[in-house]
Write an enzyme that holds these catalytic residues in place. Structure first.
Site, PDB file in Angstrom:
ATOM      1  N   HIS A  59     -23.055  -5.903  11.379  1.00  0.00           N
ATOM      2  CA  HIS A  59     -22.225  -6.626  10.395  1.00  0.00           C
ATOM      3  C   HIS A  59     -23.095  -7.113   9.233  1.00  0.00           C
ATOM      4  CE1 HIS A  59     -19.090  -9.777   9.311  1.00  0.00           C
ATOM      5  NE2 HIS A  59     -20.170 -10.247   8.722  1.00  0.00           N
ATOM      6  N   GLU A  60     -24.220  -7.749   9.584  1.00  0.00           N
ATOM      7  CA  GLU A  60     -25.113  -8.294   8.542  1.00  0.00           C
ATOM      8  C   GLU A  60     -25.755  -7.175   7.723  1.00  0.00           C
ATOM      9  OE1 GLU A  60     -25.112 -11.374   7.799  1.00  0.00           O
ATOM     10  OE2 GLU A  60     -23.883 -11.945   9.528  1.00  0.00           O
ATOM     11  N   HIS A  63     -23.556  -6.127   4.907  1.00  0.00           N
ATOM     12  CA  HIS A  63     -23.793  -6.915   3.694  1.00  0.00           C
ATOM     13  C   HIS A  63     -25.060  -6.446   2.979  1.00  0.00           C
ATOM     14  CE1 HIS A  63     -20.635  -9.669   4.700  1.00  0.00           C
ATOM     15  NE2 HIS A  63     -21.249 -10.204   5.740  1.00  0.00           N
ATOM     16  N   ASP A 162     -17.387 -15.319   5.305  1.00  0.00           N
ATOM     17  CA  ASP A 162     -16.993 -14.139   4.533  1.00  0.00           C
ATOM     18  C   ASP A 162     -15.625 -14.306   3.882  1.00  0.00           C
ATOM     19  OD1 ASP A 162     -19.342 -12.884   5.145  1.00  0.00           O
ATOM     20  OD2 ASP A 162     -18.521 -11.682   6.778  1.00  0.00           O
TER      21      ASP A 162
END
Length: 358
Positions: A59-60, A63, A162
């Site tokens: 997930h990170e 980004h 988010d």
């Protein structure tokens, strides 16, 4: 982040695990043991938590890799017991770019959930998962629902999560970053208060998350306000014009004595108008103990440092100064030293602008 274990690097981004994450694994394993889980079940439960955090890490990186597409680096990703934290160098001022960067994280979890659903089909509806202990039958079903939960939780419009950043980016397209951040941060703090009261009745973890959201929203709002006050101003307006220049042959003891002569705690070392290095007060103090006090300052000066030009925008250099709170940055005009700037006088400039505006 202090007390973090370095585990690797990908795409220029370091991956760290905070030491409290290890305590989480021990607590999960011990809790499973107290619930009567067998050794294989305890191992599967701990493995499941590790797999969940791999999803958080992906997930990170969603980004980070999207930010990289826009020329923005991510120095590190830190895994914490409550999730991951990507230290993106800066948030782009273009709200559409911020929107892409922010959405990329939850979209990774959406993709993982879709892949698991395609593999498992109707088996994603779990049965027989006793006392939250993971078994071979429930491992991937649980992983599916965790990713669904991560998506739902992350899109809650609570800044700086988010969902709050997505809201800020969408609002900024219409009303500008300053007003958008103010609205998103206030909404985030309102949600945080709700989480706090829920935590009183259900889980202390919600109270911890509430504190993270509340103070994170406040900090982000203040940061954007500061940037707004800096916008349109150049380094020359905020730089300090009075500073101390010493010769490279000045002794460490002589440089330390100069600390008593004025308010400045840092010195520029220069020869014939050419900057050779910088010395900070802490370096002087430590050098008085470990070096010969009569040694020249050139032996201890810092020779790698960032400089700024007088005409550079304060809003462009601000994040560089923030990254080094104790930094001391020479300011040049066509290669000639004309001033210095640091975080303290940048913050003072912000305070002056704020007072003048309000």
């Amino acid at each position: 982040m202090r007390w973090s274990l370095y585990i690797g690097k990908y795409g220029g981004t370091k991956v760290l695990i905070h030491w409290t994450f290890l305590l989480l694994l021990l607590w999960i394993g011990f809790s499973a043991y107290r619930q009567g889980a067998t050794a294989p079940e305890i191992l599967l439960t701990v493995s499941f938590i590790l797999t969940v955090f791999i999803c958080v890490l992906l997930h990170e990186f969603g980004h980070a890799l999207t930010a990289k597409k826009f020329g923005i680096a991510t120095k590190k990703i830190t895994l914490l017991p409550i999730g991951g934290l990507a230290s993106i160098e800066r948030i782009p001022e273009d709200p559409k770019k911020e929107l892409w960067i922010t959405v990329a994280g939850p979209m990774v979890n959406v993709i993982i959930a879709i892949l698991l659903y395609l593999i498992l089909g109707n088996k994603v509806i779990m049965t027989g998962n006793r006392n939250n202990v993971i078994s071979a039958d429930t491992f991937f079903q649980s992983l599916f629902w965790i990713n669904v939960t991560l998506v739902i939780f992350n899109i809650i419009p609570a800044f700086p999560m988010d969902g709050g950043r997505i809201l800020r980016a969408l609002l900024a397209i219409k009303m500008g970053r300053f007003r958008a951040t103010k609205i998103a941060s206030h909404l985030g703090q309102f949600v945080a208060v709700g989480f706090f009261f829920l935590g009183l009745f259900y889980s202390p973890l919600l109270m911890f998350i509430a504190a993270f959201i509340f103070f994170g929203a406040y900090a982000e709002n203040m940061s954007v306000q500061q940037m707004e006050f800096l916008r349109g101003h150049v380094v020359k307006e905020a730089m300090m014009k009075h500073f101390i220049i010493i010769n490279s042959q000045t002794t460490i003891k002589e440089a330390a004595d100069k600390l008593l002569e004025g308010w400045d705690h840092n010195f520029i070392i220069a020869e014939n108008s050419e900057i050779q290095g910088i010395i900070k007060r802490d370096s002087l103090f430590s050098s008085l103990k470990s070096y010969n006090p009569l040694a020249p300052v050139k032996d201890i000066m810092k020779t790698t440092f960032r400089t700024f030009e007088e005409h550079e925008q304060l809003s462009k250099i601000y994040h560089f100064v923030q990254e080094d709170p104790t930094g001391y940055f020479p300011v040049l005009n066509n290669g000639v030293l004309t001033g210095v700037i640091n975080l303290d006088n940048l913050n003072e400039f912000v305070m002056i602008q704020s007072a003048l505006k309000y």
